[in-house]
Motif scaffolding. Sequence first.
Motif, PDB file in Angstrom:
ATOM      1  N   ASN A  85       0.822  -1.211   0.000  1.00 23.46           N
ATOM      2  CA  ASN A  85       0.000   0.000   0.000  1.00 23.46           C
ATOM      3  C   ASN A  85       0.859   1.265   0.000  1.00 23.46           C
ATOM      4  O   ASN A  85       0.439   2.308  -0.527  1.00 23.46           O
ATOM      5  CB  ASN A  85      -0.928   0.004   1.215  1.00 23.46           C
ATOM      6  CG  ASN A  85      -2.050  -1.004   1.085  1.00 23.46           C
ATOM      7  OD1 ASN A  85      -2.397  -1.407  -0.025  1.00 23.46           O
ATOM      8  ND2 ASN A  85      -2.604  -1.425   2.202  1.00 23.46           N
ATOM      9  N   ILE A  86       2.044   1.182   0.586  1.00 25.78           N
ATOM     10  CA  ILE A  86       2.963   2.326   0.546  1.00 25.78           C
ATOM     11  C   ILE A  86       3.385   2.599  -0.894  1.00 25.78           C
ATOM     12  O   ILE A  86       3.411   3.756  -1.340  1.00 25.78           O
ATOM     13  CB  ILE A  86       4.203   2.048   1.423  1.00 25.78           C
ATOM     14  CG1 ILE A  86       3.787   1.845   2.879  1.00 25.78           C
ATOM     15  CG2 ILE A  86       5.217   3.182   1.297  1.00 25.78           C
ATOM     16  CD1 ILE A  86       4.929   1.431   3.795  1.00 25.78           C
ATOM     17  N   SER A  87       3.688   1.540  -1.619  1.00 25.57           N
ATOM     18  CA  SER A  87       4.087   1.699  -3.020  1.00 25.57           C
ATOM     19  C   SER A  87       2.914   2.145  -3.877  1.00 25.57           C
ATOM     20  O   SER A  87       3.099   2.944  -4.808  1.00 25.57           O
ATOM     21  CB  SER A  87       4.653   0.375  -3.556  1.00 25.57           C
ATOM     22  OG  SER A  87       5.834   0.016  -2.869  1.00 25.57           O
ATOM     23  N   TYR A  88       1.711   1.652  -3.578  1.00 28.75           N
ATOM     24  CA  TYR A  88       0.523   2.106  -4.313  1.00 28.75           C
ATOM     25  C   TYR A  88       0.316   3.611  -4.130  1.00 28.75           C
ATOM     26  O   TYR A  88      -0.038   4.326  -5.068  1.00 28.75           O
ATOM     27  CB  TYR A  88      -0.722   1.364  -3.818  1.00 28.75           C
ATOM     28  CG  TYR A  88      -0.840  -0.064  -4.295  1.00 28.75           C
ATOM     29  CD1 TYR A  88      -0.099  -0.535  -5.368  1.00 28.75           C
ATOM     30  CD2 TYR A  88      -1.726  -0.954  -3.673  1.00 28.75           C
ATOM     31  CE1 TYR A  88      -0.207  -1.855  -5.796  1.00 28.75           C
ATOM     32  CE2 TYR A  88      -1.847  -2.274  -4.098  1.00 28.75           C
ATOM     33  CZ  TYR A  88      -1.090  -2.722  -5.155  1.00 28.75           C
ATOM     34  OH  TYR A  88      -1.212  -4.015  -5.582  1.00 28.75           O
ATOM     35  N   LEU A  89       0.528   4.086  -2.891  1.00 27.95           N
ATOM     36  CA  LEU A  89       0.380   5.517  -2.619  1.00 27.95           C
ATOM     37  C   LEU A  89       1.429   6.326  -3.397  1.00 27.95           C
ATOM     38  O   LEU A  89       1.103   7.352  -4.006  1.00 27.95           O
ATOM     39  CB  LEU A  89       0.528   5.784  -1.120  1.00 27.95           C
ATOM     40  CG  LEU A  89       0.493   7.258  -0.699  1.00 27.95           C
ATOM     41  CD1 LEU A  89      -0.867   7.867  -0.997  1.00 27.95           C
ATOM     42  CD2 LEU A  89       0.836   7.405   0.782  1.00 27.95           C
ATOM     43  N   ALA A  90       2.677   5.863  -3.378  1.00 32.27           N
ATOM     44  CA  ALA A  90       3.746   6.549  -4.113  1.00 32.27           C
ATOM     45  C   ALA A  90       3.455   6.561  -5.608  1.00 32.27           C
ATOM     46  O   ALA A  90       3.700   7.568  -6.295  1.00 32.27           O
ATOM     47  CB  ALA A  90       5.086   5.871  -3.836  1.00 32.27           C
ATOM     48  N   LEU A  91       2.899   5.457  -6.113  1.00 33.99           N
ATOM     49  CA  LEU A  91       2.543   5.376  -7.523  1.00 33.99           C
ATOM     50  C   LEU A  91       1.418   6.345  -7.861  1.00 33.99           C
ATOM     51  O   LEU A  91       1.442   7.022  -8.897  1.00 33.99           O
ATOM     52  CB  LEU A  91       2.123   3.940  -7.871  1.00 33.99           C
ATOM     53  CG  LEU A  91       1.719   3.662  -9.322  1.00 33.99           C
ATOM     54  CD1 LEU A  91       2.882   3.946 -10.269  1.00 33.99           C
ATOM     55  CD2 LEU A  91       1.252   2.216  -9.475  1.00 33.99           C
ATOM     56  N   GLY A  92       0.433   6.442  -6.963  1.00 39.57           N
ATOM     57  CA  GLY A  92      -0.683   7.356  -7.184  1.00 39.57           C
ATOM     58  C   GLY A  92      -0.233   8.809  -7.215  1.00 39.57           C
ATOM     59  O   GLY A  92      -0.709   9.603  -8.040  1.00 39.57           O
ATOM     60  N   ILE A  93       0.713   9.175  -6.344  1.00 37.57           N
ATOM     61  CA  ILE A  93       1.222  10.547  -6.319  1.00 37.57           C
ATOM     62  C   ILE A  93       1.973  10.863  -7.611  1.00 37.57           C
ATOM     63  O   ILE A  93       1.786  11.934  -8.212  1.00 37.57           O
ATOM     64  CB  ILE A  93       2.146  10.749  -5.101  1.00 37.57           C
ATOM     65  CG1 ILE A  93       1.337  10.643  -3.800  1.00 37.57           C
ATOM     66  CG2 ILE A  93       2.839  12.108  -5.173  1.00 37.57           C
ATOM     67  CD1 ILE A  93       2.186  10.659  -2.543  1.00 37.57           C
ATOM     68  N   ALA A  94       2.812   9.936  -8.063  1.00 44.58           N
ATOM     69  CA  ALA A  94       3.562  10.152  -9.308  1.00 44.58           C
ATOM     70  C   ALA A  94       2.620  10.284 -10.499  1.00 44.58           C
ATOM     71  O   ALA A  94       2.795  11.168 -11.355  1.00 44.58           O
ATOM     72  CB  ALA A  94       4.545   9.002  -9.528  1.00 44.58           C
ATOM     73  N   ASP A  95       1.617   9.413 -10.580  1.00 43.65           N
ATOM     74  CA  ASP A  95       0.667   9.476 -11.689  1.00 43.65           C
ATOM     75  C   ASP A  95      -0.181  10.742 -11.630  1.00 43.65           C
ATOM     76  O   ASP A  95      -0.532  11.318 -12.667  1.00 43.65           O
ATOM     77  CB  ASP A  95      -0.242   8.242 -11.679  1.00 43.65           C
ATOM     78  CG  ASP A  95       0.456   6.999 -12.212  1.00 43.65           C
ATOM     79  OD1 ASP A  95       1.362   7.165 -13.057  1.00 43.65           O
ATOM     80  OD2 ASP A  95       0.100   5.886 -11.797  1.00 43.65           O
ATOM     81  N   LEU A  96      -0.539  11.175 -10.422  1.00 46.22           N
ATOM     82  CA  LEU A  96      -1.299  12.417 -10.276  1.00 46.22           C
ATOM     83  C   LEU A  96      -0.509  13.602 -10.819  1.00 46.22           C
ATOM     84  O   LEU A  96      -1.040  14.427 -11.586  1.00 46.22           O
ATOM     85  CB  LEU A  96      -1.645  12.647  -8.809  1.00 46.22           C
ATOM     86  CG  LEU A  96      -2.237  14.017  -8.458  1.00 46.22           C
ATOM     87  CD1 LEU A  96      -3.583  14.215  -9.151  1.00 46.22           C
ATOM     88  CD2 LEU A  96      -2.371  14.181  -6.946  1.00 46.22           C
TER      89      LEU A  96
END
Length: 359
Positions: A85-96
């Motif tokens: 979930n930490i990596s999912y959050l980091a991925l979401g921020i980068a994609d945003l």
Amino acid sequence: MDATVNACIGSDRLFDSPTTMNASVAIESEMKWISGMRPILSEEDFFTWMSLIIYVTLFVALIGIISNLLVIITCARIGFSETINISYLALGIADLMASATRFYGSIFLLFEITTTKVHFDPRTVSSVVAFLPSQGFEKTAAFITAFIALERCLCVQFPLHVKTIVTKRKTIFSNVIIYIFAFGPSNLIHMVYRFKWVYNATQNRTVLAIDQSETRLRYILARALYAYYGTILNFTALIVVWICTVYLVLGLKRKAVARKENFKTSFIKDNKQKDLQVIKTVFLLAVTYLVCSIPTAITLLVPQFVPEFGSTRALARISRVSYMISGLMMQVNSCTNFFIFLYMGSRFRKALITLFKRH
């Protein structure tokens, strides 16, 4: 539409980026037309394609902004008891951020093709404040995807030791390092380029633009960034994701029998099913990235085998459109993760439903 407007659409060569606007190729080709050669794509068709791709990019980027905001909020609500979930959050921020920068960068290009009079030069300003940062965030998302795929490979290979191999601290550290090395260098361009007021002959007034006077340092840095983002980061992430995706498929098949034998209790079965669901989610993330990266890889490889691609009048417009499509496909990749999480993640769906019910 005259040649002046045609030239204004592109970015300066020093600001080129492989998946956005390698449009200086089109500008140079207009300056170095080869006599007797006719463009494969007519001017009218060229601007039709440009307009279509820009409007589609704006729409997709808007979806990416909304969907990745939902990913970030939902991941925060689920919590970070699991490292994934930490990596999912980091991925979401980068994609945003990739969606946001490409969105307003496309608006700048829209100003150009509609000849809208603004108090800045969209061509040069967008290259520095929009498309180069977008490259950084897109490569950050690519490497986080590669990291997530690698983490799942470790889960398949070392199911009993993965908790000690992949810890929260290591996951946070890895994602921070990815941001530093993938996004950080894109900010170096601000060290050598400055904003200044210049006279715009098309608008017949002074506008804010980037100082394009060439120096050795500017040339070296721009070429280095082009090589770093266009070749090194792009193909490294692609290769890592390819290898991890293949390994996940082979690993799942190899361990299918072992999983069935371990399903002795409902508790163990639930945990195994949960792990399998996460692996399938990561597999879809990786495959989506690979599919969306194909146009970028092609546009980077074609000039190596066809040097005339983009350097002649006949191919310049085709080259320009291909780079635009590459950028659009990377933007599609940035907005699909939400739908993958929504389709594959039961906890994600429940948390999202709860979020909307409260509001």
